[in-house]
Enzyme design. Sequence first.
Site, mmCIF file in Angstrom:
data_model
loop_
_atom_site.group_PDB
_atom_site.id
_atom_site.type_symbol
_atom_site.label_atom_id
_atom_site.label_comp_id
_atom_site.label_asym_id
_atom_site.label_seq_id
_atom_site.Cartn_x
_atom_site.Cartn_y
_atom_site.Cartn_z
ATOM 1 N N GLU A 1 0.983 -1.334 0.080
ATOM 2 C CA GLU A 1 -0.017 -0.031 0.079
ATOM 3 C C GLU A 1 1.019 1.394 0.010
ATOM 4 O O GLU A 1 2.051 1.286 0.200
ATOM 5 C CB GLU A 1 -0.836 -0.155 1.195
ATOM 6 C CG GLU A 1 -2.187 -0.811 1.222
ATOM 7 C CD GLU A 1 -3.178 -0.088 0.463
ATOM 8 O OE1 GLU A 1 -2.798 1.067 -0.003
ATOM 9 O OE2 GLU A 1 -4.510 -0.365 0.501
ATOM 10 N N ARG B 1 -6.610 1.235 13.429
ATOM 11 C CA ARG B 1 -5.198 1.596 13.229
ATOM 12 C C ARG B 1 -5.374 2.618 11.840
ATOM 13 O O ARG B 1 -6.131 2.662 11.332
ATOM 14 C CB ARG B 1 -4.460 0.311 12.544
ATOM 15 C CG ARG B 1 -5.291 -0.260 11.361
ATOM 16 C CD ARG B 1 -3.941 -1.224 10.731
ATOM 17 N NE ARG B 1 -4.623 -1.936 9.386
ATOM 18 C CZ ARG B 1 -4.833 -1.378 8.305
ATOM 19 N NH1 ARG B 1 -4.356 -0.106 8.078
ATOM 20 N NH2 ARG B 1 -5.098 -2.337 7.186
ATOM 21 N N ASN C 1 -4.641 4.098 8.240
ATOM 22 C CA ASN C 1 -4.478 3.366 7.085
ATOM 23 C C ASN C 1 -3.817 4.528 5.984
ATOM 24 O O ASN C 1 -2.917 4.914 6.359
ATOM 25 C CB ASN C 1 -5.866 3.084 6.626
ATOM 26 C CG ASN C 1 -5.839 1.910 5.576
ATOM 27 O OD1 ASN C 1 -4.936 1.359 5.408
ATOM 28 N ND2 ASN C 1 -6.924 1.837 4.639
ATOM 29 N N ASN D 1 -9.448 5.665 2.963
ATOM 30 C CA ASN D 1 -8.482 5.130 2.017
ATOM 31 C C ASN D 1 -8.272 6.531 1.166
ATOM 32 O O ASN D 1 -7.608 7.442 1.826
ATOM 33 C CB ASN D 1 -8.912 3.987 0.980
ATOM 34 C CG ASN D 1 -8.444 2.733 1.414
ATOM 35 O OD1 ASN D 1 -7.358 2.599 1.668
ATOM 36 N ND2 ASN D 1 -9.287 1.691 1.708
ATOM 37 N N ASP E 1 -10.153 2.023 -3.706
ATOM 38 C CA ASP E 1 -9.208 1.701 -2.452
ATOM 39 C C ASP E 1 -8.185 3.191 -2.459
ATOM 40 O O ASP E 1 -8.639 4.188 -2.235
ATOM 41 C CB ASP E 1 -8.447 0.434 -2.467
ATOM 42 C CG ASP E 1 -7.361 0.282 -1.109
ATOM 43 O OD1 ASP E 1 -7.005 1.114 -0.617
ATOM 44 O OD2 ASP E 1 -7.011 -0.873 -1.070
HETATM 45 ZN ZN ZN Z 1 -5.920 1.272 0.859
#
Ligand code: ZN
Length: 294
Positions: A18, A99, A101, A150, A198
């Site tokens: 990521e 958490r 991201n 995201n 995402d």
């Molecule tokens: Zn992501």
Amino acid sequence: MGDSEVEAITDADATLGESPVWDGVRQRMLWVDIDAGDVHTFDPRTRHRTRRRYGAPLGFVRLADDGRLVLGRGGNVYLAGSSTSELVAGVEADRRENRLNDSAIDAAGRLWAGTMRRDATGAEGALYRLEWNDGTPTVRRMLDSVGISNGIGWSLDQASMYYIDTATHRVDQIDFDLVTGVLGNRRPFIQTEAARPDGMTVDREGWLWVAFPSHGQVRRYSPTGKLDGVIEFPVRRVTSCCFGGAELDELYVTSARDQNVPPGAAAAGGSVYRCRPGKQGQPANRFTTSRFLP
Ligand code: ZN
């Protein structure tokens, strides 16, 4: 879209790749493996790779203006140098099940970082703004009731923030004031139906590139939200994307392991991919650590 032949530039060795970001000063791509807690780097000229272990869950890596890395690990934001790691701020001491991201740096050097439940359920995440004020890091909760925070980006005129809460199946557009960092009206911008958006990036012309781990695609949308093109990947779980390379004309795409595919299979996921879709990105904004601008 250009010569969008897709090439894997790494082995499929990430569990949850990521947060790709291009460091134009050092001419290298960085990304994280969230579940392994690693920061990876890749130099496209030499194909040299490095991996540094910080500890999981490592939600993001971004760049700071002093050459350090901005890391989101667990619920804390750190500034990491070559041998030191300084805690900057914690965002959710009251939400231990969450958490950090994905994140982004705005054009004024503020960090925008979101959270999610570690089990990816519910809507107890949030989006935070972190900025350096007279030598003191200041955190503010800017959005609440977020499922999976995201992708974040901005329109070229800086008047809009694009924001993806994956759980909504939307890209939203939020009125944005670059001078104050204040968010205004939020509205749906792109409805993605069954697909789950995402990570994302905004290119030099203000078009949006959004990764879809539900479909193995990166889709390009116009500044009015119209679908313009699709790049297909040999794995399903593509997670985020970012332009890099000396001319910022290479699109780098991270991916995650697909639990529905046997490990070692070609479609198992975990590689970083690269293609040249005929467009250019913007240089990465850097987190302002010394002062607050403007
Ligand atoms: Zn992501």
